[in-house]
Design a protein around this motif. Structure first.
Motif, PDB file in Angstrom:
ATOM      1  N   VAL A  37      42.095  52.335  42.175  1.00 17.78           N
ATOM      2  CA  VAL A  37      42.748  51.183  41.535  1.00 17.78           C
ATOM      3  C   VAL A  37      42.740  49.978  42.474  1.00 17.78           C
ATOM      4  O   VAL A  37      42.474  48.847  42.051  1.00 17.78           O
ATOM      5  N   PHE A  38      43.008  50.208  43.771  1.00 14.64           N
ATOM      6  CA  PHE A  38      43.004  49.118  44.753  1.00 14.64           C
ATOM      7  C   PHE A  38      41.650  48.411  44.771  1.00 14.64           C
ATOM      8  O   PHE A  38      41.569  47.184  44.689  1.00 14.64           O
ATOM      9  N   ASN A  39      40.581  49.194  44.858  1.00 17.39           N
ATOM     10  CA  ASN A  39      39.251  48.589  44.936  1.00 17.39           C
ATOM     11  C   ASN A  39      38.812  47.972  43.611  1.00 17.39           C
ATOM     12  O   ASN A  39      38.104  46.964  43.605  1.00 17.39           O
ATOM     13  N   LEU A  40      39.238  48.536  42.481  1.00 12.42           N
ATOM     14  CA  LEU A  40      38.953  47.905  41.185  1.00 12.42           C
ATOM     15  C   LEU A  40      39.644  46.542  41.093  1.00 12.42           C
ATOM     16  O   LEU A  40      39.032  45.562  40.655  1.00 12.42           O
ATOM     17  N   CYS A  41      40.900  46.501  41.497  1.00  5.63           N
ATOM     18  CA  CYS A  41      41.635  45.219  41.469  1.00  5.63           C
ATOM     19  C   CYS A  41      41.008  44.197  42.421  1.00  5.63           C
ATOM     20  O   CYS A  41      40.886  43.017  42.092  1.00  5.63           O
ATOM     21  N   LEU A  42      40.604  44.675  43.586  1.00  3.49           N
ATOM     22  CA  LEU A  42      40.052  43.806  44.617  1.00  3.49           C
ATOM     23  C   LEU A  42      38.683  43.260  44.227  1.00  3.49           C
ATOM     24  O   LEU A  42      38.431  42.054  44.322  1.00  3.49           O
ATOM     25  N   HIS A  43      37.788  44.122  43.735  1.00  2.38           N
ATOM     26  CA  HIS A  43      36.395  43.727  43.523  1.00  2.38           C
ATOM     27  C   HIS A  43      36.061  43.314  42.096  1.00  2.38           C
ATOM     28  O   HIS A  43      35.184  42.485  41.891  1.00  2.38           O
ATOM     29  N   PHE A  44      36.737  43.910  41.113  1.00  7.53           N
ATOM     30  CA  PHE A  44      36.398  43.584  39.729  1.00  7.53           C
ATOM     31  C   PHE A  44      37.368  42.590  39.112  1.00  7.53           C
ATOM     32  O   PHE A  44      36.970  41.754  38.310  1.00  7.53           O
ATOM     33  N   ALA A  45      38.639  42.681  39.473  1.00  6.01           N
ATOM     34  CA  ALA A  45      39.612  41.714  38.972  1.00  6.01           C
ATOM     35  C   ALA A  45      39.758  40.534  39.927  1.00  6.01           C
ATOM     36  O   ALA A  45      40.398  39.543  39.601  1.00  6.01           O
ATOM     37  N   HIS A  46      39.157  40.663  41.122  1.00  7.26           N
ATOM     38  CA  HIS A  46      39.170  39.614  42.144  1.00  7.26           C
ATOM     39  C   HIS A  46      40.591  39.159  42.508  1.00  7.26           C
ATOM     40  O   HIS A  46      40.844  37.967  42.678  1.00  7.26           O
ATOM     41  N   LEU A  47      41.490  40.135  42.625  1.00 14.45           N
ATOM     42  CA  LEU A  47      42.858  39.841  43.046  1.00 14.45           C
ATOM     43  C   LEU A  47      42.933  39.856  44.567  1.00 14.45           C
ATOM     44  O   LEU A  47      42.066  40.421  45.241  1.00 14.45           O
ATOM     45  N   GLN A  48      43.969  39.260  45.107  1.00 15.04           N
ATOM     46  CA  GLN A  48      44.166  39.260  46.554  1.00 15.04           C
ATOM     47  C   GLN A  48      44.485  40.679  47.029  1.00 15.04           C
ATOM     48  O   GLN A  48      44.928  41.529  46.261  1.00 15.04           O
ATOM     49  N   SER A  49      44.292  40.891  48.315  1.00 14.81           N
ATOM     50  CA  SER A  49      44.447  42.230  48.892  1.00 14.81           C
ATOM     51  C   SER A  49      45.833  42.826  48.677  1.00 14.81           C
ATOM     52  O   SER A  49      45.967  43.961  48.215  1.00 14.81           O
ATOM     53  N   VAL A  50      46.867  42.115  49.035  1.00 17.14           N
ATOM     54  CA  VAL A  50      48.211  42.664  48.935  1.00 17.14           C
ATOM     55  C   VAL A  50      48.601  42.859  47.476  1.00 17.14           C
ATOM     56  O   VAL A  50      49.199  43.883  47.111  1.00 17.14           O
ATOM     57  N   ARG A  51      48.232  41.932  46.591  1.00 15.28           N
ATOM     58  CA  ARG A  51      48.529  42.092  45.163  1.00 15.28           C
ATOM     59  C   ARG A  51      47.812  43.340  44.624  1.00 15.28           C
ATOM     60  O   ARG A  51      48.406  44.107  43.864  1.00 15.28           O
ATOM     61  N   SER A  52      46.568  43.542  45.017  1.00 13.13           N
ATOM     62  CA  SER A  52      45.829  44.738  44.604  1.00 13.13           C
ATOM     63  C   SER A  52      46.524  46.003  45.108  1.00 13.13           C
ATOM     64  O   SER A  52      46.618  47.008  44.397  1.00 13.13           O
ATOM     65  N   GLY A  53      47.021  45.945  46.348  1.00 14.78           N
ATOM     66  CA  GLY A  53      47.732  47.085  46.921  1.00 14.78           C
ATOM     67  C   GLY A  53      49.018  47.398  46.183  1.00 14.78           C
ATOM     68  O   GLY A  53      49.354  48.559  45.945  1.00 14.78           O
TER      69      GLY A  53
END
Length: 173
Positions: A37-53
């Protein structure tokens, strides 16, 4: 220490080790969900690191509650589910702050902004610190009460040592 006391101590150590192993397996499954989920948020949703976490940790809290309640701590008292669920979410939230705090410190404090650095900070360093806290908190505050095996052993522990090793009574012969 009496023989029953030594047996009891060994039983408690064995149960604690089994509990830690189960907690680790639930955590490993949670780690896979969290990392995906972290990497999907980071790379596909292009969210910031902490928000993805934070998003990935929120998703995994539900996964880990089910695994811990119905497997790791299944033999613990099941009364007060509302209290248990609220406590689980609160302590998971503290663990989330610990885990994502390591990510924030690495990313924003130290300037390590690569994908690899973010994953190591969150999913290795932060996870280790957060997991140690969660294990302690869950077994101490969330899934309280003795395991069913501990209840029967506790009664055995209360037998005085003199009764265990057969003191003789004076007889009228």
């Amino acid at each position: 220490m009496s023989a029953s006391g030594l047996t009891g101590l060994l039983g408690k150590l064995q149960r604690g080790g089994s509990e830690a192993a189960k907690f680790g397996v639930v955590g490993a499954v949670g780690w896979v969900v969290d990392t995906a989920v972290f990497n999907l948020c980071l790379h596909f949703a292009h969210l910031q690191s902490v928000r993805s976490g934070l998003i990935s940790n929120t998703v995994v809290i539900g996964t880990n509650y089910i695994g811990n309640r119905y497997w790791t701590y299944r033999d613990r008292a099941k009364s007060g589910r509302s209290r248990e669920a609220v406590s689980f979410v609160i302590f998971s939230g503290v663990g989330m702050v610990i885990q994502n705090g390591a990510l924030a410190l690495s990313h924003y404090g130290f300037g390590y902004t690569s994908t690899m650095a973010d994953n190591v900070a969150k999913n290795v360093v932060g996870l280790a610190l957060g997991a140690a806290f969660r294990f302690w908190a869950y077994r101490t505050w969330v899934f309280r009460g003795q395991a069913q095996d501990d209840v029967s052993f506790s009664a055995e522990e209360r037998v005085p040592e003199s009764a265990s090793f057969g003191t003789t009574r004076a007889s009228n012969t």
